[in-house]
Design a protein around this motif. Structure first.
Motif, PDB file in Angstrom:
ATOM      1  N   LYS A 123       0.819  -1.219   0.000  1.00 42.96           N
ATOM      2  CA  LYS A 123       0.000   0.000   0.000  1.00 42.96           C
ATOM      3  C   LYS A 123       0.849   1.264   0.000  1.00 42.96           C
ATOM      4  CE  LYS A 123      -2.210  -0.855   3.818  1.00 42.96           C
ATOM      5  NZ  LYS A 123      -1.666  -2.149   4.258  1.00 42.96           N
ATOM      6  N   THR A 124       1.857   1.293   0.870  1.00 47.69           N
ATOM      7  CA  THR A 124       2.674   2.504   0.986  1.00 47.69           C
ATOM      8  C   THR A 124       3.484   2.744  -0.276  1.00 47.69           C
ATOM      9  OG1 THR A 124       2.811   2.243   3.390  1.00 47.69           O
ATOM     10  CG2 THR A 124       4.434   3.679   2.353  1.00 47.69           C
ATOM     11  N   THR A 125       4.061   1.681  -0.838  1.00 45.50           N
ATOM     12  CA  THR A 125       4.806   1.821  -2.090  1.00 45.50           C
ATOM     13  C   THR A 125       3.917   2.396  -3.182  1.00 45.50           C
ATOM     14  OG1 THR A 125       6.305  -0.010  -1.581  1.00 45.50           O
ATOM     15  CG2 THR A 125       6.021   0.541  -3.899  1.00 45.50           C
ATOM     16  N   LEU A 126       2.713   1.838  -3.324  1.00 47.95           N
ATOM     17  CA  LEU A 126       1.794   2.326  -4.356  1.00 47.95           C
ATOM     18  C   LEU A 126       1.363   3.757  -4.076  1.00 47.95           C
ATOM     19  CD1 LEU A 126       0.082   1.812  -6.876  1.00 47.95           C
ATOM     20  CD2 LEU A 126      -1.735   0.980  -5.359  1.00 47.95           C
ATOM     21  N   THR A 127       1.015   4.040  -2.826  1.00 49.42           N
ATOM     22  CA  THR A 127       0.541   5.386  -2.487  1.00 49.42           C
ATOM     23  C   THR A 127       1.604   6.433  -2.781  1.00 49.42           C
ATOM     24  OG1 THR A 127      -0.926   4.522  -0.754  1.00 49.42           O
ATOM     25  CG2 THR A 127      -0.333   6.850  -0.634  1.00 49.42           C
ATOM     26  N   LEU A 128       2.817   6.214  -2.302  1.00 49.74           N
ATOM     27  CA  LEU A 128       3.880   7.193  -2.525  1.00 49.74           C
ATOM     28  C   LEU A 128       4.192   7.341  -4.009  1.00 49.74           C
ATOM     29  CD1 LEU A 128       6.335   6.295   0.390  1.00 49.74           C
ATOM     30  CD2 LEU A 128       4.729   8.212   0.281  1.00 49.74           C
ATOM     31  N   GLY A 129       4.199   6.231  -4.731  1.00 44.77           N
ATOM     32  CA  GLY A 129       4.482   6.298  -6.156  1.00 44.77           C
ATOM     33  C   GLY A 129       3.420   7.057  -6.925  1.00 44.77           C
ATOM     34  N   VAL A 130       2.153   6.750  -6.639  1.00 45.27           N
ATOM     35  CA  VAL A 130       1.053   7.435  -7.331  1.00 45.27           C
ATOM     36  C   VAL A 130       1.029   8.919  -6.990  1.00 45.27           C
ATOM     37  CG1 VAL A 130      -1.463   7.632  -7.402  1.00 45.27           C
ATOM     38  CG2 VAL A 130      -0.379   5.388  -7.644  1.00 45.27           C
ATOM     39  N   VAL A 131       1.202   9.234  -5.710  1.00 40.94           N
ATOM     40  CA  VAL A 131       1.205  10.648  -5.301  1.00 40.94           C
ATOM     41  C   VAL A 131       2.314  11.406  -6.024  1.00 40.94           C
ATOM     42  CG1 VAL A 131       1.677  12.196  -3.361  1.00 40.94           C
ATOM     43  CG2 VAL A 131       0.120  10.268  -3.058  1.00 40.94           C
ATOM     44  N   GLY A 132       3.505  10.834  -6.051  1.00 42.40           N
ATOM     45  CA  GLY A 132       4.612  11.497  -6.724  1.00 42.40           C
ATOM     46  C   GLY A 132       4.406  11.634  -8.211  1.00 42.40           C
ATOM     47  N   ALA A 133       3.896  10.586  -8.855  1.00 40.15           N
ATOM     48  CA  ALA A 133       3.675  10.630 -10.297  1.00 40.15           C
ATOM     49  C   ALA A 133       2.606  11.660 -10.667  1.00 40.15           C
ATOM     50  CB  ALA A 133       3.273   9.242 -10.798  1.00 40.15           C
ATOM     51  N   LEU A 134       1.543  11.729  -9.873  1.00 31.29           N
ATOM     52  CA  LEU A 134       0.495  12.715 -10.157  1.00 31.29           C
ATOM     53  C   LEU A 134       0.980  14.140  -9.882  1.00 31.29           C
ATOM     54  CD1 LEU A 134      -2.650  10.881  -8.743  1.00 31.29           C
ATOM     55  CD2 LEU A 134      -2.012  11.201 -11.135  1.00 31.29           C
ATOM     56  N   ARG A 135       1.792  14.294  -8.861  1.00 32.87           N
ATOM     57  CA  ARG A 135       2.338  15.626  -8.568  1.00 32.87           C
ATOM     58  C   ARG A 135       3.176  16.132  -9.742  1.00 32.87           C
ATOM     59  NH1 ARG A 135       6.541  17.097  -3.601  1.00 32.87           N
ATOM     60  NH2 ARG A 135       6.510  19.376  -3.891  1.00 32.87           N
ATOM     61  N   ARG A 136       3.912  15.257 -10.376  1.00 37.65           N
ATOM     62  CA  ARG A 136       4.686  15.651 -11.556  1.00 37.65           C
ATOM     63  C   ARG A 136       3.789  16.185 -12.666  1.00 37.65           C
ATOM     64  NH1 ARG A 136       8.715  10.485 -12.408  1.00 37.65           N
ATOM     65  NH2 ARG A 136      10.208  10.937 -10.717  1.00 37.65           N
TER      66      ARG A 136
END
Length: 436
Positions: free
Chosen positions: A17-30
């Motif tokens: 969950k944490t890996t996916l959450t951090l990855g998605v948040v970062g990718a969307l922020r870009r």
């Protein structure tokens, strides 16, 4: 602006969950998307990573410890200046405590109350088509909780991924992504969970790698599209009244466990929060009228705290005329001594008479209900609070201080008196989240 929201959950802890959450948040922020990341349940560490990935303050929502109206208010505030609110669940989606329905602490409570869809992260290591049976069970377990998409984790090969995804596709639930096995994507851990964000040796680079990982393996457009509107909350979001008008807050690697909703609520109530660092041998500012020592990892810094002469003298002087409160690690530092993992004993502030040890470890973990036995920075006598304990340290000598709270577990079973109070000083292992 009112954001859309969704919950990232899983059948159990350790699913990614944490890996996916951090990855998605970062990718969307870009992409320029304003994302507010939220943690379901009691957790200090993950929200700091959320904040680093999103560029916005972390936040917790907790259906056990927070009254429903507070959850509504905090969720509404999170949505005010965001495009998307992503809530990361704790443990499994339906994991909580028996008790009042809809106040179990499970992320499923938030999904039902806030009307948010769930993205289920499924670790498929060790099975393939059988993953569909797991998804079917989660999708039908509670009619108030909608599984709107699935992300596979730890797929071993294209064939492995295809077998699982085809079986899940037959259920009519969209597959939003598939993450291959990638050991480099994991974060370092220690005894209370992940190593703190501020201590990660290459946090920015690691978050960038997670964002790359998510952008490559998750359909971000489809994920955003399933989000549901987050309603604005009407009530002011104040969990616990501030302990003073100007609050000295210890804040560094030894004292880092503070909840954003608590600090924001204090400021909303008109208080000012002024930080100082005990590890830098700083004393609480003289112009403050209350001092708060939060939890953290003082057991890793016993020698530095023992030798911090300005901090020690300043705390003793402050406590003569103004209230001081310590939570968990802060409570340990308020005592006489602290024994670290190497059995070395360090002199602490001795503002309370107890002694603690990290060498003689015992896990204390769970939700707590507390009733104040006397007036304190947490509120007047009789105030009922909800929160949690999560520590390995033990009290080796209780001393003769009066107890601070009458404690019960998450199901209301009495646990006796806990904590300590002497003069204007109080403390306990109990972390407060909100008033009942």
């Amino acid at each position: 602006m009112t954001a859309r929201g969704l919950i990232i959950a899983a059948p159990r802890s350790g699913s990614g969950k944490t890996t996916l959450t951090l990855g998605v948040v970062g990718a969307l922020r870009r992409r320029g998307v304003k994302v507010r990341a939220v943690k379901s349940g009691p957790d200090y560490i993950d929200p700091a990573f959320h904040a680093a990935a999103s560029g916005r303050p972390g936040l917790n929502l907790d259906s056990f410890a927070m009254p429903p109206e507070l959850i509504d208010a905090l969720a509404g505030e999170a949505a005010e200046d965001a495009d998307l609110v992503i809530i990361e669940a704790s443990m499994g989606l339906f994991d909580g405590v028996y008790g009042t329905p809809e106040r179990t602490g499970a992320a499923a409570d938030l999904a039902a109350r806030l009307g948010l869809p769930v993205v289920l992260v499924l670790d498929i290591s060790g099975h393939s088509q059988s993953a569909a049976a797991v998804v079917r069970g989660f999708a039908t377990h509670d009619p108030a909780v909608r599984i709107a998409g699935v992300v596979l984790n730890k797929s071993a090969s294209p064939r492995h991924r295809a077998q699982a995804s085809e079986a899940i596709g037959a259920l009519g639930i969209p597959l939003l992504g598939s993450l291959p096995r990638e050991a480099a994507m994991t974060l370092p851990e220690r005894h209370l969970g992940l190593v703190q964000a501020q201590e990660h040796p290459a946090l920015a680079a690691h978050l960038a790698s997670l964002a790359d990982f998510a952008a490559q393996h998750v359909d971000l457009d489809a994920l955003m599209a399933i989000g549901a509107p987050v309603a604005a909350g009407a009530a002011p979001a104040i969990a616990v009244p501030p302990p003073g008008q100007r609050i000295a807050l210890a804040q560094d690697a030894a004292f880092s466990f503070t909840y954003e909703h608590m600090l924001a609520g204090w400021r909303r109530a008109g208080a000012e929060v002024v930080t100082f660092s005990p590890l830098a041998d700083e004393a609480p500012p003289e112009d403050c009228d209350a001092c708060w020592l939060p939890g953290g990892y003082p057991e890793l810094h016993g020698a530095r705290l023992a030798s911090a002469s300005r901090f020690r003298a300043g705390m003793v002087a402050f406590a003569q005329t103004r209230p001081v409160h310590g939570e968990c690690g802060g409570y340990m530092v308020l005592g006489r001594t602290l024994e670290d993992v190497d059995h070395k004993t360090h002199e602490m502030l001795a503002l309370l008479k107890h002694c603690t040890s990290f060498a003689r470890r015992k896990l204390n973990l769970g939700y707590r209900q507390a009733s104040l036995l006397a007036d304190s920075p947490l509120g007047p006598a009789g105030t009922r609070l909800r929160g949690h304990e999560f520590h390995y340290a033990t009290v080796t000598e209780r001393g003769d201080d009066a107890p601070l709270v009458a404690l019960a577990d998450g199901q209301g079973n009495e646990m006796g008196h806990a904590g300590s109070r002497s003069g204007l000083v109080s403390g306990a292992f109990f972390h407060v989240i909100a008033m009942e």
